[in-house]
Write an enzyme that holds these catalytic residues in place. Sequence first.
Site, PDB file in Angstrom:
ATOM      1  N   GLN A  53       8.048  20.064   3.470  1.00  0.00           N
ATOM      2  CA  GLN A  53       7.254  21.271   3.188  1.00  0.00           C
ATOM      3  C   GLN A  53       6.282  21.414   4.366  1.00  0.00           C
ATOM      4  O   GLN A  53       5.370  20.592   4.520  1.00  0.00           O
ATOM      5  CB  GLN A  53       6.493  21.080   1.870  1.00  0.00           C
ATOM      6  CG  GLN A  53       5.729  22.309   1.439  1.00  0.00           C
ATOM      7  CD  GLN A  53       4.712  22.001   0.337  1.00  0.00           C
ATOM      8  OE1 GLN A  53       4.281  20.851   0.155  1.00  0.00           O
ATOM      9  NE2 GLN A  53       4.302  23.027  -0.381  1.00  0.00           N
ATOM     10  N   GLY A  68       1.334  16.840  -0.419  1.00  0.00           N
ATOM     11  CA  GLY A  68      -0.040  17.379  -0.471  1.00  0.00           C
ATOM     12  C   GLY A  68      -0.935  16.828   0.633  1.00  0.00           C
ATOM     13  O   GLY A  68      -0.681  15.750   1.175  1.00  0.00           O
ATOM     14  N   ASN A  95      -3.058 -24.878  17.059  1.00  0.00           N
ATOM     15  CA  ASN A  95      -1.715 -24.291  17.193  1.00  0.00           C
ATOM     16  C   ASN A  95      -1.626 -23.220  18.267  1.00  0.00           C
ATOM     17  O   ASN A  95      -0.545 -22.826  18.649  1.00  0.00           O
ATOM     18  CB  ASN A  95      -1.248 -23.694  15.849  1.00  0.00           C
ATOM     19  CG  ASN A  95      -2.191 -22.611  15.363  1.00  0.00           C
ATOM     20  OD1 ASN A  95      -3.382 -22.644  15.639  1.00  0.00           O
ATOM     21  ND2 ASN A  95      -1.646 -21.654  14.641  1.00  0.00           N
ATOM     22  N   ARG A 139      -1.679 -18.395   3.520  1.00  0.00           N
ATOM     23  CA  ARG A 139      -1.198 -17.068   3.914  1.00  0.00           C
ATOM     24  C   ARG A 139       0.005 -17.069   4.850  1.00  0.00           C
ATOM     25  O   ARG A 139       0.351 -18.101   5.432  1.00  0.00           O
ATOM     26  CB  ARG A 139      -2.354 -16.318   4.612  1.00  0.00           C
ATOM     27  CG  ARG A 139      -2.828 -17.046   5.859  1.00  0.00           C
ATOM     28  CD  ARG A 139      -4.018 -16.364   6.487  1.00  0.00           C
ATOM     29  NE  ARG A 139      -4.528 -17.126   7.603  1.00  0.00           N
ATOM     30  CZ  ARG A 139      -4.285 -16.813   8.879  1.00  0.00           C
ATOM     31  NH1 ARG A 139      -3.542 -15.786   9.188  1.00  0.00           N
ATOM     32  NH2 ARG A 139      -4.783 -17.564   9.840  1.00  0.00           N
ATOM     33  N   HIS A 162      -9.750 -31.679   1.991  1.00  0.00           N
ATOM     34  CA  HIS A 162     -11.008 -31.030   2.381  1.00  0.00           C
ATOM     35  C   HIS A 162     -10.964 -30.459   3.797  1.00  0.00           C
ATOM     36  O   HIS A 162     -10.483 -31.111   4.721  1.00  0.00           O
ATOM     37  CB  HIS A 162     -12.209 -32.003   2.360  1.00  0.00           C
ATOM     38  CG  HIS A 162     -12.024 -33.215   1.516  1.00  0.00           C
ATOM     39  ND1 HIS A 162     -12.569 -33.326   0.260  1.00  0.00           N
ATOM     40  CD2 HIS A 162     -11.343 -34.364   1.735  1.00  0.00           C
ATOM     41  CE1 HIS A 162     -12.237 -34.499  -0.253  1.00  0.00           C
ATOM     42  NE2 HIS A 162     -11.504 -35.145   0.630  1.00  0.00           N
ATOM     43  N   ALA A 190     -10.279 -35.285   5.862  1.00  0.00           N
ATOM     44  CA  ALA A 190     -11.244 -34.177   5.910  1.00  0.00           C
ATOM     45  C   ALA A 190     -11.452 -33.698   7.339  1.00  0.00           C
ATOM     46  O   ALA A 190     -11.596 -34.504   8.259  1.00  0.00           O
ATOM     47  CB  ALA A 190     -12.576 -34.644   5.339  1.00  0.00           C
ATOM     48  N   GLY A 207      -5.292  19.981 -15.110  1.00  0.00           N
ATOM     49  CA  GLY A 207      -4.958  21.254 -15.736  1.00  0.00           C
ATOM     50  C   GLY A 207      -4.990  21.085 -17.251  1.00  0.00           C
ATOM     51  O   GLY A 207      -4.681  20.005 -17.770  1.00  0.00           O
ATOM     52  N   SER A 239      -9.808 -38.429   9.440  1.00  0.00           N
ATOM     53  CA  SER A 239     -10.732 -37.293   9.388  1.00  0.00           C
ATOM     54  C   SER A 239     -11.077 -36.797  10.785  1.00  0.00           C
ATOM     55  O   SER A 239     -11.087 -37.561  11.756  1.00  0.00           O
ATOM     56  CB  SER A 239     -12.030 -37.726   8.704  1.00  0.00           C
ATOM     57  OG  SER A 239     -11.744 -38.033   7.370  1.00  0.00           O
ATOM     58  N   LYS A 244      -1.606 -21.641   7.180  1.00  0.00           N
ATOM     59  CA  LYS A 244      -0.885 -20.433   7.620  1.00  0.00           C
ATOM     60  C   LYS A 244       0.517 -20.806   8.058  1.00  0.00           C
ATOM     61  O   LYS A 244       0.695 -21.800   8.778  1.00  0.00           O
ATOM     62  CB  LYS A 244      -1.644 -19.801   8.791  1.00  0.00           C
ATOM     63  CG  LYS A 244      -1.097 -18.477   9.216  1.00  0.00           C
ATOM     64  CD  LYS A 244      -1.192 -18.246  10.712  1.00  0.00           C
ATOM     65  CE  LYS A 244      -0.071 -18.913  11.465  1.00  0.00           C
ATOM     66  NZ  LYS A 244       0.020 -18.587  12.883  1.00  0.00           N
TER      67      LYS A 244
HETATM   68  C1  UD1 Z   1      -1.936  18.760 -10.452  1.00  0.00           C
HETATM   69  C2  UD1 Z   1      -1.660  19.838 -11.518  1.00  0.00           C
HETATM   70  C3  UD1 Z   1      -2.613  19.636 -12.688  1.00  0.00           C
HETATM   71  C4  UD1 Z   1      -2.434  18.246 -13.256  1.00  0.00           C
HETATM   72  C5  UD1 Z   1      -2.635  17.182 -12.172  1.00  0.00           C
HETATM   73  C6  UD1 Z   1      -2.232  15.832 -12.713  1.00  0.00           C
HETATM   74  C7  UD1 Z   1      -0.844  21.788 -10.288  1.00  0.00           C
HETATM   75  C8  UD1 Z   1      -1.182  23.136  -9.776  1.00  0.00           C
HETATM   76  N1  UD1 Z   1      -1.836  21.138 -10.914  1.00  0.00           N
HETATM   77  O1  UD1 Z   1      -3.260  18.965  -9.961  1.00  0.00           O
HETATM   78  O2  UD1 Z   1      -2.338  20.606 -13.694  1.00  0.00           O
HETATM   79  O3  UD1 Z   1      -3.346  18.065 -14.320  1.00  0.00           O
HETATM   80  O4  UD1 Z   1      -1.797  17.456 -11.031  1.00  0.00           O
HETATM   81  O5  UD1 Z   1      -2.511  14.812 -11.804  1.00  0.00           O
HETATM   82  O6  UD1 Z   1       0.276  21.354 -10.146  1.00  0.00           O
HETATM   83  N2  UD1 Z   1       1.800  18.483  -3.381  1.00  0.00           N
HETATM   84  C9  UD1 Z   1       2.798  18.854  -2.504  1.00  0.00           C
HETATM   85  N3  UD1 Z   1       2.653  20.025  -1.823  1.00  0.00           N
HETATM   86  C10 UD1 Z   1       1.589  20.843  -1.998  1.00  0.00           C
HETATM   87  C11 UD1 Z   1       0.581  20.455  -2.903  1.00  0.00           C
HETATM   88  C12 UD1 Z   1       0.710  19.265  -3.571  1.00  0.00           C
HETATM   89  O7  UD1 Z   1       3.789  18.151  -2.326  1.00  0.00           O
HETATM   90  O8  UD1 Z   1       1.547  21.892  -1.334  1.00  0.00           O
HETATM   91  C13 UD1 Z   1       1.940  17.192  -4.093  1.00  0.00           C
HETATM   92  C14 UD1 Z   1       0.816  16.205  -3.816  1.00  0.00           C
HETATM   93  O9  UD1 Z   1       1.180  15.320  -2.756  1.00  0.00           O
HETATM   94  C15 UD1 Z   1       0.676  15.461  -5.148  1.00  0.00           C
HETATM   95  C16 UD1 Z   1       1.166  16.473  -6.165  1.00  0.00           C
HETATM   96  O10 UD1 Z   1       1.883  17.458  -5.472  1.00  0.00           O
HETATM   97  O11 UD1 Z   1       1.500  14.323  -5.173  1.00  0.00           O
HETATM   98  C17 UD1 Z   1       0.022  17.125  -6.952  1.00  0.00           C
HETATM   99  O12 UD1 Z   1      -0.847  17.799  -6.063  1.00  0.00           O
HETATM  100  P1  UD1 Z   1      -2.418  17.698  -6.213  1.00  0.00           P
HETATM  101  O13 UD1 Z   1      -3.026  18.525  -5.145  1.00  0.00           O
HETATM  102  O14 UD1 Z   1      -2.844  16.296  -6.324  1.00  0.00           O
HETATM  103  O15 UD1 Z   1      -2.627  18.444  -7.610  1.00  0.00           O
HETATM  104  P2  UD1 Z   1      -3.831  18.208  -8.645  1.00  0.00           P
HETATM  105  O16 UD1 Z   1      -5.004  18.987  -8.187  1.00  0.00           O
HETATM  106  O17 UD1 Z   1      -4.021  16.787  -8.907  1.00  0.00           O
END
Ligand code: UD1
Length: 450
Positions: free
Chosen positions: A89, A25, A386, A333, A363, A380, A158, A405, A351
């Site tokens: 995708q 997404g 370094n 760290r 201290h 202290a 949803g 110190s 470090k």
């Molecule tokens: C989605 C659900 C929703 C649900 C919610 C829970 C759908 C249509 N809706 O909504 O019902 O309540 O998750 O969190 O599925 N992604 C892809 N390719 C795309 C689009 C999205 O890989 O083309 C991936 C995103 O990276 C993400 C996941 O799918 O990890 C969900 O997509 P996101 O756009 O976050 O959907 P929500 O609007 O959260």
Amino acid sequence: MLYYYINFYIKFILMSLSIIVLAAGKGSRMLSKTPKVLHEVGNYPMLFHVLDTAYSIKKSKICLVISNPLLKFKEFLKKKYKNLNFCVQNQQKGTADAVKTAIIKNKNKSSVNTLVIYGDTPLIKKRTLNNALKKFRENNLDLCVISMMPNKKENSYGKLKFSKKKLVEIIEQSELKNNNSDLDMCNSGIMIFKNKYLNENIRLVKNKNNKKEFYLTDLVKIFNKKNLSIDHYTCCYEETLGVNSMIDLALVNDEFQKEKRNYFLNKGVCMLAPDTVYFSFDTKIGSNVTIEPNVFFGPSVEIKNDVYIKSFCYMDNVKVHDFVTIGPFARIRDGVQIEKESKLGNFVEIKKSKIGKNVKLSHLSYIGDSVINENSNIGAGAITCNYDGVKKNKTIIGQDCFIGSNTSLVAPLKIKKGSIIGAGTVVNQDIPIETVVYRKSELIKKHKKK
Ligand code: UD1
Ligand code: MG
């Protein structure tokens, strides 16, 4: 015998599962340059949380759907996750399109069922996925949705729609009409399908909706129309929090911290103000440890037993052995080991160093790229110089040394065991064993002129 093997094989095939993790997404609601699924929860990318959980599900093959910006992390992911399948995708046309891309690339070919998980739902537990899979298998379902019931009205998920107690549809928030505003059961995004029906029907999902996206959730309606068997498995809301914005990310991090704090409190770690202590995904803490308020544990911190950490300490990549006291206001760290019974006091920064047993650094010190051997005492304001402007150099202090110190230890430098360095000395030569070192400079005393 042959019967046994055939039986086992059939059982294995029936149990086998494809897991498709969606991570392609755009994440546009994050308003960030970093791909959404790489944002961190407890100092660990969301995607790794999800993949770790996916890998804990037995007899499964995992396919990760990514977008072009994530391609540069492919080699790293391949190393971290053995046998991970990838699928790209190219255009982010929605969750159904992402799953279809994986199916077209035959990524659920060798299994009977498919579990779809979203890469932006990092807190989901192995136990929940297994329970949902159990329900799916035992009830011979064709589709099972993992649902959740938020404790207040939610407008980012949803919604599940029921007719005579039967799940018939999932309506996305963007498509909700007023007459559906009473729906409160939410979709976590996680679904289990029988491959046969998933593969047949995914092509029927259309993008005739407000977002012009192909919604995976439309399959519920499609399955229902064909009288396929659908149900849902409800899990706790906190586990399925999804991340779409920075506010969501903060919420999920908050939830993650609550879980970690409870985990450590249940293990007997004493925290005077637990809400102010921040843990990483891999923080390890032993027994009889006390942590005062406002302490931050970055990645790779291991605290052994009987350790006392005072307020306002910041640590990452540190191993602390038994009976050590740290802080307040210490920063440790980048690869530090602190041996038993040592004491690091206020305003001490260490470090990439090894601090031996029973060392006192009480201290205002900076110790970098150093080894301090056992029973040495660092006064202290003593610091290691370094960095010479080009490279980092090492300081090695032998056992039983006394560093006065306000000394400056100019590296590379070795101070051998039992030596004493006078206060305020700039040491820029190696010091042999049992040596007293100081710079002679006269103290001038004059009467003030009137
Ligand atoms: C989605 C659900 C929703 C649900 C919610 C829970 C759908 C249509 N809706 O909504 O019902 O309540 O998750 O969190 O599925 N992604 C892809 N390719 C795309 C689009 C999205 O890989 O083309 C991936 C995103 O990276 C993400 C996941 O799918 O990890 C969900 O997509 P996101 O756009 O976050 O959907 P929500 O609007 O959260
Ligand atoms: Mg989401």
